[in-house]
Scaffold this motif. Structure first.
Motif, PDB file in Angstrom:
ATOM      1  N   GLY A  96       0.794  -1.217   0.000  1.00 12.01           N
ATOM      2  CA  GLY A  96       0.000   0.000   0.000  1.00 12.01           C
ATOM      3  C   GLY A  96       0.830   1.272   0.000  1.00 12.01           C
ATOM      4  O   GLY A  96       1.802   1.393   0.733  1.00 12.01           O
ATOM      5  N   HIS A  97       0.439   2.183  -0.850  1.00 10.70           N
ATOM      6  CA  HIS A  97       1.066   3.496  -0.967  1.00 10.70           C
ATOM      7  C   HIS A  97       0.441   4.394   0.100  1.00 10.70           C
ATOM      8  O   HIS A  97      -0.757   4.363   0.309  1.00 10.70           O
ATOM      9  N   HIS A  98       1.258   5.169   0.791  1.00 13.03           N
ATOM     10  CA  HIS A  98       0.691   6.094   1.763  1.00 13.03           C
ATOM     11  C   HIS A  98       1.348   7.465   1.643  1.00 13.03           C
ATOM     12  O   HIS A  98       2.381   7.623   1.005  1.00 13.03           O
ATOM     13  N   HIS A  99       0.677   8.435   2.237  1.00 14.79           N
ATOM     14  CA  HIS A  99       1.155   9.815   2.277  1.00 14.79           C
ATOM     15  C   HIS A  99       1.443  10.164   3.728  1.00 14.79           C
ATOM     16  O   HIS A  99       1.363   9.301   4.603  1.00 14.79           O
ATOM     17  N   HIS A 100       1.768  11.438   3.999  1.00 14.61           N
ATOM     18  CA  HIS A 100       2.213  11.796   5.342  1.00 14.61           C
ATOM     19  C   HIS A 100       1.558  13.077   5.852  1.00 14.61           C
ATOM     20  O   HIS A 100       1.413  14.041   5.101  1.00 14.61           O
ATOM     21  N   LEU A 101       1.225  13.051   7.135  1.00 16.43           N
ATOM     22  CA  LEU A 101       0.771  14.222   7.878  1.00 16.43           C
ATOM     23  C   LEU A 101       1.937  14.634   8.774  1.00 16.43           C
ATOM     24  O   LEU A 101       2.484  13.792   9.484  1.00 16.43           O
ATOM     25  N   VAL A 102       2.306  15.901   8.725  1.00 14.03           N
ATOM     26  CA  VAL A 102       3.445  16.379   9.517  1.00 14.03           C
ATOM     27  C   VAL A 102       2.960  17.470  10.459  1.00 14.03           C
ATOM     28  O   VAL A 102       2.379  18.466  10.023  1.00 14.03           O
ATOM     29  N   CYS A 103       3.213  17.257  11.754  1.00 14.06           N
ATOM     30  CA  CYS A 103       2.906  18.294  12.738  1.00 14.06           C
ATOM     31  C   CYS A 103       4.080  19.264  12.767  1.00 14.06           C
ATOM     32  O   CYS A 103       5.213  18.878  13.070  1.00 14.06           O
ATOM     33  N   ASP A 104       3.809  20.518  12.439  1.00 15.59           N
ATOM     34  CA  ASP A 104       4.864  21.530  12.402  1.00 15.59           C
ATOM     35  C   ASP A 104       5.309  21.959  13.795  1.00 15.59           C
ATOM     36  O   ASP A 104       6.341  22.603  13.938  1.00 15.59           O
ATOM     37  N   ASN A 105       4.557  21.580  14.836  1.00 15.08           N
ATOM     38  CA  ASN A 105       4.930  21.936  16.204  1.00 15.08           C
ATOM     39  C   ASN A 105       5.855  20.905  16.840  1.00 15.08           C
ATOM     40  O   ASN A 105       6.923  21.244  17.333  1.00 15.08           O
ATOM     41  N   CYS A 106       5.453  19.633  16.817  1.00 15.98           N
ATOM     42  CA  CYS A 106       6.242  18.599  17.504  1.00 15.98           C
ATOM     43  C   CYS A 106       7.037  17.703  16.554  1.00 15.98           C
ATOM     44  O   CYS A 106       7.870  16.922  17.001  1.00 15.98           O
ATOM     45  N   GLY A 107       6.759  17.802  15.263  1.00 19.80           N
ATOM     46  CA  GLY A 107       7.512  17.033  14.278  1.00 19.80           C
ATOM     47  C   GLY A 107       6.994  15.624  14.025  1.00 19.80           C
ATOM     48  O   GLY A 107       7.588  14.874  13.252  1.00 19.80           O
ATOM     49  N   THR A 108       5.901  15.245  14.674  1.00 20.81           N
ATOM     50  CA  THR A 108       5.339  13.915  14.462  1.00 20.81           C
ATOM     51  C   THR A 108       4.948  13.732  13.000  1.00 20.81           C
ATOM     52  O   THR A 108       4.348  14.629  12.399  1.00 20.81           O
ATOM     53  N   VAL A 109       5.297  12.587  12.437  1.00 16.19           N
ATOM     54  CA  VAL A 109       4.921  12.244  11.063  1.00 16.19           C
ATOM     55  C   VAL A 109       4.004  11.032  11.136  1.00 16.19           C
ATOM     56  O   VAL A 109       4.354  10.015  11.743  1.00 16.19           O
ATOM     57  N   THR A 110       2.826  11.154  10.542  1.00  9.56           N
ATOM     58  CA  THR A 110       1.832  10.090  10.574  1.00  9.56           C
ATOM     59  C   THR A 110       1.474   9.694   9.154  1.00  9.56           C
ATOM     60  O   THR A 110       1.140  10.560   8.337  1.00  9.56           O
ATOM     61  N   PRO A 111       1.526   8.389   8.839  1.00  6.76           N
ATOM     62  CA  PRO A 111       1.123   7.967   7.497  1.00  6.76           C
ATOM     63  C   PRO A 111      -0.399   7.984   7.363  1.00  6.76           C
ATOM     64  O   PRO A 111      -1.116   7.800   8.344  1.00  6.76           O
ATOM     65  N   PHE A 112      -0.882   8.234   6.150  1.00  7.98           N
ATOM     66  CA  PHE A 112      -2.317   8.131   5.897  1.00  7.98           C
ATOM     67  C   PHE A 112      -2.546   7.673   4.465  1.00  7.98           C
ATOM     68  O   PHE A 112      -1.701   7.866   3.590  1.00  7.98           O
ATOM     69  N   THR A 113      -3.677   7.042   4.258  1.00 12.35           N
ATOM     70  CA  THR A 113      -4.102   6.650   2.919  1.00 12.35           C
ATOM     71  C   THR A 113      -5.480   7.229   2.672  1.00 12.35           C
ATOM     72  O   THR A 113      -6.246   7.457   3.618  1.00 12.35           O
ATOM     73  N   ASP A 114      -5.794   7.477   1.413  1.00  7.18           N
ATOM     74  CA  ASP A 114      -7.101   7.999   1.050  1.00  7.18           C
ATOM     75  C   ASP A 114      -7.413   7.584  -0.389  1.00  7.18           C
ATOM     76  O   ASP A 114      -6.862   8.160  -1.329  1.00  7.18           O
ATOM     77  N   PRO A 115      -8.272   6.591  -0.560  1.00  6.22           N
ATOM     78  CA  PRO A 115      -8.608   6.125  -1.907  1.00  6.22           C
ATOM     79  C   PRO A 115      -9.185   7.229  -2.795  1.00  6.22           C
ATOM     80  O   PRO A 115      -8.911   7.255  -4.005  1.00  6.22           O
ATOM     81  N   ASP A 116      -9.954   8.151  -2.222  1.00  6.05           N
ATOM     82  CA  ASP A 116     -10.525   9.248  -3.019  1.00  6.05           C
ATOM     83  C   ASP A 116      -9.421  10.173  -3.545  1.00  6.05           C
ATOM     84  O   ASP A 116      -9.506  10.663  -4.668  1.00  6.05           O
ATOM     85  N   LEU A 117      -8.391  10.409  -2.737  1.00  4.45           N
ATOM     86  CA  LEU A 117      -7.263  11.223  -3.171  1.00  4.45           C
ATOM     87  C   LEU A 117      -6.528  10.536  -4.325  1.00  4.45           C
ATOM     88  O   LEU A 117      -6.174  11.180  -5.312  1.00  4.45           O
ATOM     89  N   GLU A 118      -6.323   9.237  -4.216  1.00  6.15           N
ATOM     90  CA  GLU A 118      -5.660   8.489  -5.289  1.00  6.15           C
ATOM     91  C   GLU A 118      -6.467   8.553  -6.583  1.00  6.15           C
ATOM     92  O   GLU A 118      -5.912   8.732  -7.666  1.00  6.15           O
ATOM     93  N   THR A 119      -7.789   8.445  -6.473  1.00  9.91           N
ATOM     94  CA  THR A 119      -8.661   8.547  -7.642  1.00  9.91           C
ATOM     95  C   THR A 119      -8.558   9.933  -8.262  1.00  9.91           C
ATOM     96  O   THR A 119      -8.465  10.073  -9.487  1.00  9.91           O
TER      97      THR A 119
END
Length: 148
Positions: A96-119
Motif C-alpha cells: 500500500g502506498h501512503h502519504h504523510h501528515l506532519v505536525c509543524d509543532n512537535c515534528g510527528t509524522v503520521t502515514p495516511f491513505t485515502d482512496p478518493d485522493l488516489e482517484t
C-alpha cells in the motif's frame, strides 16, 4: 510442492546492493533490518537512536552515506518534511502506498491513505500534459496534541 516465501524488503535491498557491487557490511545490514520493521519514515537521527537502542550503533555520517546509496538504488524514498528535515522509508513494491501528515509543532509524522485522493490524482493525470509516474503528498499542520 512447497510454497515460495516472499522476500522481505531487507532481503530485496541486500540483493540489489550485491548486484550493484556494494559491500553489505554490518552497518548496512543493521540499517536495512531496522528500516524493514518500520511502518513509516524515519529521520537519520531517529535511525541512529533506534540502532543505538538495539545495541548496534552506527555513526551519523555512515547512516547518511548508506541512506544516499539506498536512495540512488531506488530502495528508499527521501521525504522532505520541512524545516530542513528529511525522513527515509523503504520503497515497497506491491504494498500500500501512503502519504504523510506532519505536525509543524512537535515534528510527528503520521502515514495516511485515502482512496478518493488516489482517484483524484489519477483523474488529474489524464488532464495534464505529463504522465504521472509517482507522487508524494505531505500535509502540514498541528496534530491533535498540539492543537489543544
Amino acid at each position: 510442492m512447497a510454497e515460495k516465501t516472499s522476500q522481505s524488503w531487507a532481503e530485496h535491498a541486500q540483493h540489489t546492493l550485491a548486484q550493484a557491487k556494494h559491500h553489505t557490511g554490518a552497518a548496512r545490514q543493521a540499517l536495512l533490518e531496522l528500516l524493514d520493521t518500520q511502518a513509516c519514515a524515519l529521520s537519520a537521527i531517529e535511525i541512529e537512536d533506534a540502532l543505538r537502542e538495539r545495541d548496534r550503533p552506527i555513526g551519523r555520517a555512515s547512516i547518511y552515506r548508506i541512506l544516499d546509496e539506498l536512495e540512488r538504488l531506488h530502495l528508499v524514498q527521501k521525504l522532505q518534511v520541512g524545516q530542513a528535515m528529511a525522513r527515509y522509508e523503504p520503497i515497497r513494491t506491491g504494498e500500500g502506498h501512503h502519504h504523510h501528515l506532519v505536525c509543524d509543532n512537535c515534528g510527528t509524522v503520521t502515514p495516511f491513505t485515502d482512496p478518493d485522493l488516489e482517484t483524484a490524482i489519477k483523474k488529474l493525470s489524464r488532464r495534464i500534459p505529463m504522465r504521472v509516474a509517482e507522487h508524494e503528498i505531505v500535509l502540514h499542520g498541528a496534530c491533535e496534541d498540539c492543537s489543544d
